[in-house]
Design an enzyme around this catalytic site. Structure first.
Site, PDB file in Angstrom:
ATOM      1  N   SER A  88       0.812  -1.217   0.000  1.00 24.76           N
ATOM      2  CA  SER A  88       0.000   0.000   0.000  1.00 24.76           C
ATOM      3  C   SER A  88       0.842   1.262   0.000  1.00 24.76           C
ATOM      4  CB  SER A  88      -0.930  -0.004   1.218  1.00 24.76           C
ATOM      5  OG  SER A  88      -0.176  -0.202   2.380  1.00 24.76           O
ATOM      6  N   THR A 198      -1.912   3.694   4.513  1.00 23.79           N
ATOM      7  CA  THR A 198      -0.939   4.725   4.192  1.00 23.79           C
ATOM      8  C   THR A 198      -0.023   4.839   5.374  1.00 23.79           C
ATOM      9  OG1 THR A 198      -2.407   5.989   2.786  1.00 23.79           O
ATOM     10  CG2 THR A 198      -0.764   7.250   3.986  1.00 23.79           C
ATOM     11  N   THR A 216       1.903   7.055   0.133  1.00 27.26           N
ATOM     12  CA  THR A 216       0.993   5.944  -0.167  1.00 27.26           C
ATOM     13  C   THR A 216       0.960   5.628  -1.657  1.00 27.26           C
ATOM     14  OG1 THR A 216      -1.284   5.178   0.185  1.00 27.26           O
ATOM     15  CG2 THR A 216      -1.034   7.420  -0.575  1.00 27.26           C
ATOM     16  N   ARG A 226      -6.382   9.153 -10.260  1.00 27.65           N
ATOM     17  CA  ARG A 226      -7.011   9.462  -8.971  1.00 27.65           C
ATOM     18  C   ARG A 226      -5.927   9.847  -7.940  1.00 27.65           C
ATOM     19  NH1 ARG A 226      -6.590   7.485  -3.434  1.00 27.65           N
ATOM     20  NH2 ARG A 226      -8.576   7.866  -2.420  1.00 27.65           N
ATOM     21  N   ASP A 229      -6.099  11.790  -0.323  1.00 30.72           N
ATOM     22  CA  ASP A 229      -5.817  12.852   0.645  1.00 30.72           C
ATOM     23  C   ASP A 229      -4.329  12.951   0.987  1.00 30.72           C
ATOM     24  OD1 ASP A 229      -6.059  10.246   1.767  1.00 30.72           O
ATOM     25  OD2 ASP A 229      -6.069  11.118   3.775  1.00 30.72           O
ATOM     26  N   THR A 249      -5.407   8.287   7.524  1.00 33.04           N
ATOM     27  CA  THR A 249      -5.350   7.102   6.688  1.00 33.04           C
ATOM     28  C   THR A 249      -6.781   6.662   6.414  1.00 33.04           C
ATOM     29  OG1 THR A 249      -4.500   4.833   6.536  1.00 33.04           O
ATOM     30  CG2 THR A 249      -5.122   5.595   8.716  1.00 33.04           C
ATOM     31  N   GLY A 250      -6.966   5.907   5.340  1.00 32.55           N
ATOM     32  CA  GLY A 250      -8.316   5.460   5.017  1.00 32.55           C
ATOM     33  C   GLY A 250      -8.809   6.057   3.715  1.00 32.55           C
TER      34      GLY A 250
HETATM   35  C1  SD4 Z   1      -5.875   7.374  -0.091  1.00 28.72           C
HETATM   36  N1  SD4 Z   1      -5.691   7.736   2.272  1.00 28.72           N
HETATM   37  O1  SD4 Z   1      -5.248   7.369  -1.141  1.00 28.72           O
HETATM   38  C2  SD4 Z   1      -5.125   7.026   1.171  1.00 28.72           C
HETATM   39  C3  SD4 Z   1      -5.148   5.553   1.328  1.00 28.72           C
HETATM   40  C4  SD4 Z   1      -5.034   5.073   2.696  1.00 28.72           C
HETATM   41  O2  SD4 Z   1      -5.290   3.471   4.285  1.00 28.72           O
HETATM   42  O3  SD4 Z   1      -4.742   5.740   3.605  1.00 28.72           O
HETATM   43  N2  SD4 Z   1      -5.307   3.891   3.013  1.00 28.72           N
HETATM   44  O4  SD4 Z   1      -7.078   7.626  -0.031  1.00 28.72           O
END
Ligand code: SD4
Length: 338
Positions: A88, A198, A216, A226, A229, A249-250
């Site tokens: 990731s 991330t 990330t 794409r 954040d 993260t997320g």
């Molecule tokens: C995103 N926030 O590209 C990142 C991915 C991520 O846990 O954090 N995943 O949206």
């Protein structure tokens, strides 16, 4: 001692104390109730997820020797960036739906200087390119082809970042091409692996200065182009050396909508503890769209100038790593949907 001599002596002493204070905490003017901590003997670094532990150890190689938080966070996040088993972040990251690994990263220091790259391909350490954008250009953000050109002109090597494992998984995914940005609560792929994580890292060094880094490969099988954040200052990362710092993260789209990391820092400025500030940001996401929030993961992690830290997530399962002079631990964040 005469009263006058006593007065002169006291004035000299207090002026000297003020001067010392000013030098040590030049960027820490007490705008809030937080008083700058003396962290000389106790730097701290925190980062998202379990794999943050190894990254923190690398950051500690800098912090433990009295180094600068900015150098520490860069060194720290380079560990997962170079790890092919971390699917990731950086090398070995899962590709977009067309099979390209595209990377997002940003960095911010104690003087509010910041640099960022997004939609960058072929470079193992996007965080170092982001730092170079910060230090060598008048800009904050470079993206795509331009970011790659800048990196190559500055000595970075072009590499294939798609590992056989990530390529095989992507080919398997192509058979159904099911893409659900709003995925199940643990963000798991069918094999039980996490769809996206991330690394966001925040450090405070011995001088009491804070910096952060976030990097990330974004969401697996995202649309080409794409950007999440993570490379967006204020969304994926924010540092205010007077107050504290936060990272996220997320599902990045949800974080961008509330400018999440900046929100967390502003809540800490209003005297909320780091955990409380993270919780309030999570609740902001829930309140906007409770039904959508139920199916996704977002987590925030924060550190204030007192050296206090905390985290909060939408769902169970968000872990974070903490390293100080005394301990190196992995802790579980509190979460909204019980
Ligand atoms: C995103 N926030 O590209 C990142 C991915 C991520 O846990 O954090 N995943 O949206």
């Amino acid at each position: 001692m005469s009263n006058r001599r006593k007065f002169v002596k006291q004035s000299i002493l207090s002026s000297a104390a003020m001067l010392v204070g000013k030098n040590l905490f030049a960027h820490s003017a007490p705008r809030t109730e937080f008083t700058p901590v003396t962290v000389k003997d106790n730097p701290i670094v925190i980062s998202t997820w379990d794999f943050g532990k190894a990254a923190n150890e690398a950051a500690w190689q800098v912090l433990g020797k009295g180094g600068r938080a900015l150098d520490a966070v860069e060194k720290g996040v380079m560990v997962p960036e170079a790890d092919p088993n971390n699917q990731s972040v950086g090398y070995g990251g899962r590709p977009d739906r067309d099979g390209h690994v595209t990377l997002d990263a940003c960095i911010m220091d104690e003087n509010s200087k910041c640099g960022s790259v997004a939609f960058l391909e072929h470079i193992m350490h996007p965080i170092s390119v982001a730092r170079m954008v910060m230090e060598k250009t008048p800009h904050v953000m470079l993206v795509g082809e331009g970011a790659l050109q800048f990196a190559l002109e500055n000595g970075f090597k072009k590499q294939n970042l798609l590992t056989p494992k990530s390529e095989a998984e992507w080919k398997e995914w192509l058979k159904t091409s099911k893409y659900k940005p709003v995925n199940n609560i643990e963000n798991m792929l069918p094999g039980g692996e996490k769809n996206h994580d991330t690394i966001g890292m925040i450090a405070m060094d011995g001088a009491g200065n804070m910096s952060g880094a976030c990097t990330t490969s974004g969401m697996a099988y995202k649309l080409r182009g794409r950007v999440g954040d993570s490379p967006i200052i204020g969304a994926g990362l924010y540092v205010d050396n007077e107050v504290g710092a936060a990272t996220s993260t997320g599902v990045g789209e949800e974080v961008i909508r509330i400018v999440g990391s900046h929100l967390v820092v502003e809540l800490m400025r209003q005297s909320h503890t780091p955990e409380d500030a993270c919780r309030l940001a999570v609740e902001r996401i829930v309140n906007r769209n409770p039904a959508a929030a139920k199916d996704i993961q977002v987590g925030f992690l924060a550190l204030n100038k007192k050296g206090e830290y905390g985290a909060y997530a939408l769902q169970k399962g968000f872990s974070y790593a903490v390293k100080t002079g005394k301990n190196s631990t992995v802790e579980q964040a509190g979460y909204h949907f019980k």
